[in-house]
Design a protein around this motif. Sequence first.
Motif, mmCIF file in Angstrom:
data_model
loop_
_atom_site.group_PDB
_atom_site.id
_atom_site.type_symbol
_atom_site.label_atom_id
_atom_site.label_comp_id
_atom_site.label_asym_id
_atom_site.label_seq_id
_atom_site.Cartn_x
_atom_site.Cartn_y
_atom_site.Cartn_z
ATOM 1 N N HIS A 57 0.844 -1.195 0.000
ATOM 2 C CA HIS A 57 0.000 0.000 0.000
ATOM 3 C C HIS A 57 0.885 1.253 0.000
ATOM 4 O O HIS A 57 1.012 1.928 1.027
ATOM 5 C CB HIS A 57 -0.913 0.009 1.223
ATOM 6 C CG HIS A 57 -1.811 -1.171 1.293
ATOM 7 N ND1 HIS A 57 -2.870 -1.347 0.432
ATOM 8 C CD2 HIS A 57 -1.814 -2.255 2.106
ATOM 9 C CE1 HIS A 57 -3.486 -2.473 0.720
ATOM 10 N NE2 HIS A 57 -2.855 -3.056 1.722
ATOM 11 N N THR B 200 -0.478 4.669 1.401
ATOM 12 C CA THR B 200 -0.850 4.768 2.811
ATOM 13 C C THR B 200 0.369 5.137 3.632
ATOM 14 O O THR B 200 1.407 4.483 3.541
ATOM 15 C CB THR B 200 -1.434 3.438 3.325
ATOM 16 O OG1 THR B 200 -2.593 3.118 2.562
ATOM 17 C CG2 THR B 200 -1.801 3.525 4.792
ATOM 18 N N HIS C 297 1.823 4.668 6.648
ATOM 19 C CA HIS C 297 1.699 3.777 7.799
ATOM 20 C C HIS C 297 2.274 4.389 9.073
ATOM 21 O O HIS C 297 1.731 4.185 10.155
ATOM 22 C CB HIS C 297 2.379 2.439 7.504
ATOM 23 C CG HIS C 297 1.706 1.698 6.399
ATOM 24 N ND1 HIS C 297 2.108 1.794 5.091
ATOM 25 C CD2 HIS C 297 0.634 0.875 6.402
ATOM 26 C CE1 HIS C 297 1.324 1.056 4.344
ATOM 27 N NE2 HIS C 297 0.418 0.483 5.110
ATOM 28 N N GLN D 31 -0.230 6.932 10.337
ATOM 29 C CA GLN D 31 -1.383 6.233 10.890
ATOM 30 C C GLN D 31 -1.067 5.715 12.290
ATOM 31 O O GLN D 31 -1.853 5.889 13.222
ATOM 32 C CB GLN D 31 -1.781 5.085 9.970
ATOM 33 C CG GLN D 31 -3.049 4.395 10.398
ATOM 34 C CD GLN D 31 -3.435 3.289 9.438
ATOM 35 O OE1 GLN D 31 -2.686 2.327 9.285
ATOM 36 N NE2 GLN D 31 -4.580 3.443 8.794
ATOM 37 N N ASN E 71 -5.406 -2.925 4.921
ATOM 38 C CA ASN E 71 -4.703 -2.585 6.129
ATOM 39 C C ASN E 71 -5.630 -2.865 7.322
ATOM 40 O O ASN E 71 -6.607 -2.164 7.528
ATOM 41 C CB ASN E 71 -4.316 -1.119 6.035
ATOM 42 C CG ASN E 71 -3.168 -0.692 6.855
ATOM 43 O OD1 ASN E 71 -2.274 -1.459 7.123
ATOM 44 N ND2 ASN E 71 -3.179 0.551 7.256
ATOM 45 N N HIS F 82 -7.321 2.783 5.084
ATOM 46 C CA HIS F 82 -6.333 3.581 4.345
ATOM 47 C C HIS F 82 -6.738 5.040 4.408
ATOM 48 O O HIS F 82 -7.914 5.363 4.465
ATOM 49 C CB HIS F 82 -6.279 3.156 2.875
ATOM 50 C CG HIS F 82 -6.012 1.708 2.682
ATOM 51 N ND1 HIS F 82 -4.772 1.158 2.870
ATOM 52 C CD2 HIS F 82 -6.823 0.687 2.341
ATOM 53 C CE1 HIS F 82 -4.826 -0.136 2.635
ATOM 54 N NE2 HIS F 82 -6.066 -0.454 2.311
#
Length: 112
Positions: free
Chosen positions: A22, A25, A27, A30, A57, A79
């Motif tokens: 991904h 995204t 990460h 996040q 995810n 995402h």
Amino acid sequence: MTRPDRDVMVCRDCCCGSTSKHPATDHDAQRTSLEATAGGGVRVRVVECLDECDRSNVVLVRDFTLGRRPVDTWLGDVHGDDATRAVVDWVAVGGPVPDDLAGHVFPRRRVR
């Protein structure tokens, strides 16, 4: 150490939480957003794999406040900023899954 009200688990060492699967995204962002909810009854844990890679995810929210046994809510395809913000807002206050996350909820398949 006392048990938190809610555990939030995210995959990061397998394919789910990887930039190779991904790339759009963020990460790290996040994870940082989720960790900002830590304390106040929320614990964020990074796990190697939640074994639901086809729905990545993946975020697993385990709520200990609803009875003797924890209630697990599995969220897939988390995402982007909107989905992350919805998860962060929800785990900060608890309660039922909000409408903006309902499309991300999936039942856990049985692992043999």
